[in-house]
Design an enzyme around this catalytic site. Structure first.
Site, mmCIF file in Angstrom:
data_model
loop_
_atom_site.group_PDB
_atom_site.id
_atom_site.type_symbol
_atom_site.label_atom_id
_atom_site.label_comp_id
_atom_site.label_asym_id
_atom_site.label_seq_id
_atom_site.Cartn_x
_atom_site.Cartn_y
_atom_site.Cartn_z
ATOM 1 C CB SER A 196 4.479 -1.151 2.604
ATOM 2 O OG SER A 196 4.921 -2.038 3.616
ATOM 3 C CE1 TYR A 239 -0.377 -3.260 3.120
ATOM 4 C CE2 TYR A 239 1.844 -4.093 3.505
ATOM 5 C CZ TYR A 239 0.931 -3.052 3.529
ATOM 6 O OH TYR A 239 1.322 -1.814 3.955
#
Length: 261
Positions: free
Chosen positions: A153, A166
């Site tokens: 990401s 995350y």
């Protein structure tokens, strides 16, 4: 040895096709995973879609079959290590892995519960390792190398508010990708990561429905828009293809320039 200015050979552009390749895509029921499974099939690969939800994948498989493309679907909980290894043993070896199963639970760092931390670590890190290890073992046993694409990401490179756990999980994927590339490169297995910014998918629908957040995010992306799954499809096919034959241990940012700001 080629002397500068003396080369007469015309190089041939490597193929971006995946004909004859067998690809495994995890988290393939929707969003990025589904889109990349379609892209792999359109590029000529035989694709196995896996996720917890079978009906959505079956609809995708039917759509691909209608176009004469090869794809199948199997249910798989990527956090079930025994199930992962059994599926890879039964269905492999694979030439390509798109290691995509993952999730996000948005919470301020001080409010992240033990359950939410465990869920993110179990799926985003442990499951990714289990799947990659099982597929890589099959590639080594088959003796023909392969391509593994881990889904990271933009938060594997920069931090984000309410995304501390995350972000930690995606930084782990960045490190895993580099370490795998070093260990597996000599065995003919290339390992790279793709790092999307916000892509419009069911996973991001909730946060992107916040108009103020959406406007702030778009302002932060120099190209001036949220990503679409199509933005990831070509990148994944490229990294899986012979055109990326010397690319190993890289992180391909698909972020519209967000990290540059």
């Amino acid at each position: 040895m080629v002397v500068a200015g003396s080369e007469t050979r015309f190089p041939t552009t490597p193929s971006f096709r995946l004909d004859g390749q067998r690809a495994l895509v995890t988290g393939a029921s929707k969003g990025i995973g589904r889109a990349v499974a379609i892209a792999f099939a359109e590029a000529g690969a035989e694709v196995l879609l896996t996720a917890r939800s079978l009906p959505e994948m079956e609809a995708t498989v039917e759509g691909l079959a209608a176009k004469g493309l090869a794809a199948r679907a199997r249910t798989l909980d990527a956090t079930d290590r025994a199930a992962v290894r059994a599926l890879v043993d039964a269905e492999g070896p694979f030439d390509i892995l798109f290691n995509n199963a993952g999730t996000n639970i948005r919470k301020p760092f001080l409010e992240a519960s033990d359950a939410s931390i465990d869920a993110l670590i179990d799926l985003n890190i442990r499951a990714a390792i289990t799947v990659a290890q099982a597929v890589a073992r099959g590639m080594v046993a088959a003796g023909k190398g392969g391509a593994i694409i881990n889904v990271s990401s933009v938060n594997g490179h920069v931090a984000g508010v309410n995304r501390s756990i995350y972000t930690a999980s995606k930084h782990a994927i960045e490190g895993l990708t580099k370490a795998m590339a070093v260990e597996l490169g000599a065995k003919g297995i290339r390992v790279n990561a793709i790092c999307p910014t916000f892509i419009e998918t069911p996973l991001t629908a909730g946060v992107l429905s916040d108009k103020a957040f959406l406007e702030r995010t778009i302002r932060a992306i120099p190209i001036g828009r949220i990503g679409q799954v199509e933005d990831v499809m070509g990148a994944a096919v490229f990294l899986a293809s012979p055109a990326a034959a010397l690319i190993n241990g890289a992180s391909l940012l698909i972020d519209g320039g967000l990290v540059c700001v």
